[in-house]
Motif scaffolding. Structure first.
Motif, PDB file in Angstrom:
ATOM      1  N   VAL A 103     -65.431  34.054 -32.900  1.00 36.04           N
ATOM      2  CA  VAL A 103     -66.303  35.351 -32.354  1.00 36.04           C
ATOM      3  C   VAL A 103     -67.831  35.332 -33.287  1.00 36.04           C
ATOM      4  CG1 VAL A 103     -67.002  37.944 -32.318  1.00 36.04           C
ATOM      5  CG2 VAL A 103     -64.991  37.103 -32.139  1.00 36.04           C
ATOM      6  N   ARG A 127     -68.756  37.108 -22.018  1.00 31.68           N
ATOM      7  CA  ARG A 127     -69.598  37.576 -21.996  1.00 31.68           C
ATOM      8  C   ARG A 127     -70.974  36.766 -22.260  1.00 31.68           C
ATOM      9  NH1 ARG A 127     -68.575  43.245 -23.496  1.00 31.68           N
ATOM     10  NH2 ARG A 127     -68.140  42.143 -24.745  1.00 31.68           N
ATOM     11  N   ASP A 156     -66.006  37.587 -27.950  1.00 34.10           N
ATOM     12  CA  ASP A 156     -65.175  38.029 -27.838  1.00 34.10           C
ATOM     13  C   ASP A 156     -64.184  36.769 -27.926  1.00 34.10           C
ATOM     14  OD1 ASP A 156     -66.234  40.198 -26.453  1.00 34.10           O
ATOM     15  OD2 ASP A 156     -66.585  38.794 -24.687  1.00 34.10           O
ATOM     16  N   GLY A 184     -60.775  36.261 -33.393  1.00 33.21           N
ATOM     17  CA  GLY A 184     -61.238  37.350 -34.328  1.00 33.21           C
ATOM     18  C   GLY A 184     -60.767  37.268 -36.378  1.00 33.21           C
ATOM     19  N   GLY A 273     -59.398  39.915 -21.607  1.00 33.16           N
ATOM     20  CA  GLY A 273     -60.644  40.106 -22.257  1.00 33.16           C
ATOM     21  C   GLY A 273     -59.808  40.184 -23.571  1.00 33.16           C
ATOM     22  N   GLY A 274     -58.737  39.423 -23.748  1.00 30.60           N
ATOM     23  CA  GLY A 274     -58.292  39.890 -25.388  1.00 30.60           C
ATOM     24  C   GLY A 274     -56.530  41.012 -25.327  1.00 30.60           C
ATOM     25  N   ALA A 369     -56.124  46.665 -28.870  1.00 30.50           N
ATOM     26  CA  ALA A 369     -57.397  47.246 -28.668  1.00 30.50           C
ATOM     27  C   ALA A 369     -57.778  48.851 -27.880  1.00 30.50           C
ATOM     28  CB  ALA A 369     -57.751  46.656 -27.035  1.00 30.50           C
ATOM     29  N   TRP A 454     -58.704  44.939 -21.361  1.00 27.65           N
ATOM     30  CA  TRP A 454     -59.814  44.277 -20.147  1.00 27.65           C
ATOM     31  C   TRP A 454     -59.539  42.834 -19.472  1.00 27.65           C
ATOM     32  CZ3 TRP A 454     -63.535  47.807 -19.874  1.00 27.65           C
ATOM     33  CH2 TRP A 454     -64.043  48.278 -21.118  1.00 27.65           C
TER      34      TRP A 454
END
Ligand code: C2O
Ligand code: CU
Length: 523
Positions: A103, A127, A156, A184, A273-274, A369, A454
């Motif tokens: 990231v 993104r 991300d 991350g 999205g993770g 998350a 996500w």
């Protein structure tokens, strides 16, 4: 936060697992017969280029950009040892080089199009700014012989991928795709981290990839050879007691993969999205085109045993439940001639247990998350109706009754929560994909998403309405949303979301995608 303290693992063991990652993804062929791994795949990242080594680096401040050259060019693709097909490749391999970073890393891609036709690169799930998104809403195709520099920052952590956004159903079928793995600050400490890219190709009687036909438009093109990381018959090694992380990406044109790993359950820890909000344990996992899933596999098999990852038949999920559609689906299936051997499923890869003594069982900590609640308060949802018209052959797909590129764009302001009711008003499923932003699934439809995460890609079953919410946090511009069955997206089931910043104008004027579309159709 990482390994449970009561179960320290010897570094040598951990390393071995990581080398397996190497074996599968990079093809460090140590001790394996050739052709088993993925000898041609390359990986690009900083430093010496492995996830394993980077992980042990600790945080590093002085990382320059990840810089790489990507060339789309014709090439030869060895789908299994001794069996080659003519293909489109990035840098000569399928999948193209895996881009690995962290990231915040900046990525600079010197892209050259050495195909005989125009193309672009779209960075699915990243993104980044609209200008770098590579979609027909923001970029004119890079002509044959042309070049383009893509430049963006990895925003991300998670598993993403890249592919063209021109004549996708041919260019991607022929091999243009690659994976992106972004780490991350906190990652689960696992014994192996495998990328498992799922694809299929349709090989015709001449032994080559069959050209698409108009009969593929409605069902989407399914192949007759299933591939993992561009190969058949892949194997990976395990040792009892390990916890392995498997990152799945479905890059197929249209195939739904329903996965089962013999004798093991799968612990899903994340998706597009993770990381998700919580884990869920499943025996079967449906992965539709465009989707990613992040899964932990606890290696519970006996030393010396082996388990197969199976692709199960999906005719009921895949071809809908409507009576007329079913007949339709059957004949299509006949046409597509899947490799299915009935209810048993097809082997995707084999997990082979070494004879080494088992490792002590342990817990792996996952940094799940927490999603903000984008629940609708008095927001009237926007209806996005996925439809089709006509029936067969040259039929077209629609959004709100109109086919791309004629669908009026949705308009949103930066910072304004969007609630969309995505309604599948057809008799087949549509994996819905939104560029640029992650969304969450709301309300009753969350039954389909027992754990929130996500998403940028979500299957909408026939007849269902799924309510999603997202909030463009910035990055005004024109973004595409479409069905990720490539034939559907190409034949009308696509439209634009225009995100405007409060201050004023959208950053790029509409690109005449009609012109692009015509160019594409002529080819
Ligand atoms: Cu994976 Cu519009 O794309
Ligand atoms: Cu579709």
């Amino acid at each position: 936060m990482r390994t449970a303290p009561q179960a320290p693992s010897p570094p040598a063991t951990r390393l071995r697992g990581l080398c397996l990652n190497f074996l599968l993804v990079f093809g460090c062929n140590e001790g394996t017969p050739s052709g088993r791994g993925d000898p041609s795949a390359q990986s690009v990242s900083k430093g010496r280029g492995t996830l394993a080594e980077e992980r042990s680096d600790g945080p590093s401040q002085s990382r320059g950009p990840i810089e790489l050259s990507l060339e789309a060019r014709a090439g030869s693709w060895e789908i299994e040892p001794g069996r080659r097909v003519d293909a489109f490749t990035y840098n000569g391999t399928v999948p193209g080089p895996t881009i690995r970073g962290r990231v915040g890393d900046e990525v600079v891609v010197h892209f050259k199009n050495s195909l005989d036709e125009p193309t672009t690169i779209h960075w699915h799930g990243l993104r980044i700014s609209a200008a770098m998104d590579g979609s027909p809403a923001t970029q004119r195709p890079v002509p044959a012989g042309g070049e383009f520099e893509y430049r963006f920052t990895l925003p991300d952590a998670g598993t993403f991928w890249y592919h063209p956004h021109v004549r996708e159903s041919e260019q991607m079928e022929r091999g243009l795709y690659g994976a992106i793995v972004v780490e991350g600050d906190r990652e689960p400490e696992v014994d192996a981290d495998h990328l498992i890219v799922l694809d299929d190709v349709r090989i015709d009687s001449s032994g080559q990839i069959a050209p698409g036909s108009s009969r593929d438009i409605y069902p989407g093109r399914e192949g007759n050879v299933l591939l993992v990381n561009g190969r058949r018959g892949l194997e990976l090694n395990a040792r009892r007691g390990q916890v392995q992380r498997w990152r799945f990406i479905n890059v197929a044109n249209a195939r739904f993969f329903l996965l089962r790993l013999e004798d093991h359950s799968l612990q899903v820890i994340g998706s597009d999205g993770g990381f998700a909000e919580a884990p869920r344990t499943v025996d079967q996992l449906l992965i539709t085109p465009g989707d990613r899933f992040d899964v932990l596999v606890s290696a519970t098999g006996e030393p010396g045993s082996e388990s197969t990852l199976l692709s199960l038949p999906v005719s009921s999920v895949r071809h809908g439940h409507g009576r007329s559609r079913r007949g339709h689906g059957r004949s299509r299936r006949g046409h597509a001639r899947g490799p299915s051997r009935g209810d048993v499923g097809d082997a995707l890869l084999r997990m082979e247990y070494s004879m080494l003594s088992p490792l002590p069982a342990r817990e792996v900590t996952v940094p799940y998350a927490r999603l903000p609640d984008l629940g609708p308060e008095g927001i009237q949802p926007t209806v996005i109706r996925l439809g089709d018209r006509g029936c067969c052959g040259s039929g077209r797909f629609t959004i709100n009754g109109v086919s791309h590129p004629n669908v009026p764009p949705q308009v949103a302001y930066v910072g304004q929560t969007q609630v969309w009711n995505v309604w599948n008003d057809t008799r087949g499923p549509h994996p819905f994909h939104l560029h640029g932003y992650f969304f969450q699934v709301l309300g009753a439809s969350a039954a389909r998403q027992p754990v929130r995460a996500w998403e940028d890609n979500l299957n909408i079953p026939p007849g269902e309405q799924v309510r999603i919410a997202f909030r463009p946090e910035g990055r005004p511009g024109r973004w595409l949303y479409h069905c990720h069955i490539l034939e559907h997206g190409e034949h009308g089931m696509a439209a634009e979301l225009v995100v405007i910043d409060r201050a004023g104008a959208e950053p790029n004027a509409p690109i005449d995608s009609r012109q692009n579309a015509e160019q594409q159709e002529q080819m």
